[in-house]
Design a protein around this motif. Sequence first.
Motif, short mmCIF file in Angstrom:
data_model
loop_
_atom_site.label_atom_id
_atom_site.label_comp_id
_atom_site.label_asym_id
_atom_site.label_seq_id
_atom_site.Cartn_x
_atom_site.Cartn_y
_atom_site.Cartn_z
N GLU A 99 -4.27 -1.63 11.73
CA GLU A 99 -5.84 -2.19 11.42
C GLU A 99 -6.38 -2.58 10.27
O GLU A 99 -6.01 -1.64 9.35
CB GLU A 99 -6.90 -1.00 12.17
N TRP B 211 -9.81 -3.70 7.52
CA TRP B 211 -11.33 -3.56 7.54
C TRP B 211 -11.53 -4.47 6.00
O TRP B 211 -11.26 -4.13 5.12
CB TRP B 211 -11.78 -2.15 7.41
N ASN C 277 -6.52 -1.20 4.45
CA ASN C 277 -5.81 -0.66 5.60
C ASN C 277 -5.75 0.72 5.58
O ASN C 277 -6.35 1.47 4.89
CB ASN C 277 -4.49 -1.26 5.73
#
Length: 66
Positions: free
Chosen positions: A34, A36, A50
Motif C-alpha cells: 500500500e 500513501w 510505504n
Amino acid sequence: MKQILILSCVLLLVYCNVFSQKADMLKLNIEKGEYWWGGLSAFGNATPYNVDTEISYDLWGNNQKN
C-alpha cells in the motif's frame, strides 16, 4: 474584588495556553503493498510513503510554508 477578577483572568489565560499547546499526532499504519501520498506540499517529492517509510513533521514549530 478587583484582585480576584484579575487573578481569575490570569489563571484562565494560563489554563487555555497550557492545553492549547498539546501536540496532535496522526499515526498511519500502512500495509505491505500500500502507498500513501500526503504530507507537506514542500516535501511532495518524497512521496509516496510505504510500509518502510518513517517520517515525522512538527507543524507547530515549523509548518514548512503550508
